[in-house]
Design a protein around this motif. Structure first.
Motif, PDB file in Angstrom:
ATOM      1  N   THR A 117       0.836  -1.197   0.000  1.00  0.00           N
ATOM      2  CA  THR A 117       0.000   0.000   0.000  1.00  0.00           C
ATOM      3  C   THR A 117       0.874   1.251   0.000  1.00  0.00           C
ATOM      4  OG1 THR A 117      -1.768  -1.136   1.191  1.00  0.00           O
ATOM      5  CG2 THR A 117      -1.760   1.274   1.280  1.00  0.00           C
ATOM      6  N   HIS A 128       1.193   5.109   0.851  1.00  0.00           N
ATOM      7  CA  HIS A 128       0.556   6.108   1.704  1.00  0.00           C
ATOM      8  C   HIS A 128       1.449   7.336   1.817  1.00  0.00           C
ATOM      9  CE1 HIS A 128       3.321   5.078   4.994  1.00  0.00           C
ATOM     10  NE2 HIS A 128       3.078   3.814   4.713  1.00  0.00           N
ATOM     11  N   ASP A 129       0.879   8.401   2.276  1.00  0.00           N
ATOM     12  CA  ASP A 129       1.625   9.643   2.433  1.00  0.00           C
ATOM     13  C   ASP A 129       2.839   9.416   3.335  1.00  0.00           C
ATOM     14  OD1 ASP A 129       1.748  12.650   2.156  1.00  0.00           O
ATOM     15  OD2 ASP A 129       1.622  12.488   4.342  1.00  0.00           O
ATOM     16  N   LEU A 170       5.475   7.449   2.709  1.00  0.00           N
ATOM     17  CA  LEU A 170       6.113   6.143   2.559  1.00  0.00           C
ATOM     18  C   LEU A 170       7.481   6.269   1.897  1.00  0.00           C
ATOM     19  CD1 LEU A 170       5.965   2.948   2.495  1.00  0.00           C
ATOM     20  CD2 LEU A 170       5.054   3.244   0.171  1.00  0.00           C
ATOM     21  N   ILE A 209       0.595  12.859  -0.462  1.00  0.00           N
ATOM     22  CA  ILE A 209      -0.778  12.553  -0.866  1.00  0.00           C
ATOM     23  C   ILE A 209      -1.711  13.435  -0.053  1.00  0.00           C
ATOM     24  CG2 ILE A 209      -2.534  10.748  -1.075  1.00  0.00           C
ATOM     25  CD1 ILE A 209      -0.243   8.683  -1.062  1.00  0.00           C
ATOM     26  N   CYS A 210      -2.483  14.267  -0.721  1.00  0.00           N
ATOM     27  CA  CYS A 210      -3.332  15.222  -0.007  1.00  0.00           C
ATOM     28  C   CYS A 210      -4.547  15.575  -0.868  1.00  0.00           C
ATOM     29  CB  CYS A 210      -2.533  16.478   0.333  1.00  0.00           C
ATOM     30  SG  CYS A 210      -1.842  17.320  -1.105  1.00  0.00           S
ATOM     31  N   ASN A 265       9.095  -1.279   5.005  1.00  0.00           N
ATOM     32  CA  ASN A 265       8.842  -0.068   5.783  1.00  0.00           C
ATOM     33  C   ASN A 265       9.589  -0.066   7.121  1.00  0.00           C
ATOM     34  OD1 ASN A 265       7.701   2.482   5.791  1.00  0.00           O
ATOM     35  ND2 ASN A 265       5.783   1.823   6.724  1.00  0.00           N
TER      36      ASN A 265
END
Length: 294
Positions: A83, A85-86, A88, A99-100, A198
């Motif tokens: 996934t 995501h903001d 990452l 990401i916004c 991650n």
């Protein structure tokens, strides 16, 4: 006569308790199915949640007429993508995605009738983010870019998994692939390194495919090579022989895969489709497998 698999199972739940089954029988499309694929099928078919472990017991293949048929509902899809995501970090040294909202739901209310609202997102990122595919333009200025590679090169590829646990060594050499039928296949290298995703451990001293193995994959006619690691090349050097060899021969690369342990060795297809961008050689994909053995 059709093929079916007969087996017992025992499973445990992460919140306590368990479930057992005896003499289960399922239709097979091919001649075999792995324990991992059976476990996934049980979880999906019984709609179970919070399953911690599944044991398959007393498995055997029998000849018996199919009971369920081969409708699309009987197929099982396995998501092989991380996934995004903001914030990452996929590759150390490259910026994380932002990401916004470009237009938030709250702001949109003034533009539409009462009770109607929308969100329009905004994304800023480098192309090497999450699980992604490399095409020849990534390495070669005159290579095909994402828009020039035909759709059939990304979707419904017959596939095979090569097991190369990182605990046995980081270098995935020719011997790991020897004996497997690779021609026309997407070859997915399962090292288990995705368990470090991650975390700081993910970026250093990771499993990789050797230059000799890359040459062997070309010789054997692979059409795509994927790996569940930080890079298909050894990043302790600034050379990239595997990218160089595979992309020169139009063999696509998919990096940062996950969940390969849920797949059988054979008997499934692989898809990883990027957007149709001109002038780009890498982009995130939703990579997945379609199991055909149940």
């Amino acid at each position: 006569m059709d093929k079916r698999v007969q087996f017992d199972f025992a499973l445990t739940f992460s919140n306590g308790g368990g479930l057992q089954g005896q003499d289960f029988r399922l239709d097979l499309v091919g001649a075999e199915i792995s324990d991992a694929a059976l476990a996934d099928y049980i979880i999906a078919d019984l709609r179970l949640l919070m399953v911690e472990q599944v044991q398959i017991l007393n498995k055997r293949i029998i000849e018996e007429a199919h009971k369920r048929g081969t409708s699309p509902a009987a197929r099982l899809y396995v998501d092989l993508s991380h996934t995004i995501h903001d914030g990452l970090v996929t590759y150390k040294g490259l910026p994380a995605p932002i990401i916004c909202d470009y237009l938030s739901r709250e702001e949109s209310r003034s533009r539409y009738a009462p009770g109607t609202e929308f969100q329009i997102g905004k994304l800023e990122m480098v192309s090497n983010t999450g699980t992604y595919v490399d095409v020849p333009f990534h390495r070669y200025a005159h290579g095909h870019d994402l828009a020039q590679v035909h759709l059939e090169r990304f979707v419904d590829l017959p596939a095979v998994v090569i097991r190369a646990p990182y605990q046995s060594g980081l270098a995935v050499d020719v011997v790991a692939f020897a004996g497997a039928a690779l021609r026309g296949k997407a070859v997915l290298v399962h090292t288990g390194w995705a368990e470090h995703w991650n975390t700081s451990a993910y970026y250093e001293n990771h499993p990789y495919v050797t230059a000799a193995a890359a040459a062997y994959l070309v010789e054997q006619g692979a059409v795509l090579v994927g790996i569940d690691s930080h890079n298909i090349d050894d990043t302790r050097s600034n050379t990239r022989p595997v990218h160089t060899t595979l992309l020169a021969h139009e063999i696509l690369i998919c990096e940062h895969l996950c969940e390969l342990g849920r797949l059988p060795d054979t008997g499934f297809t692989f898809s990883a489709v990027p957007p149709k961008f001109s002038g780009m050689g890498t982009f995130p994909v939703r990579a997945f497998a379609r199991l055909q053995g149940v």
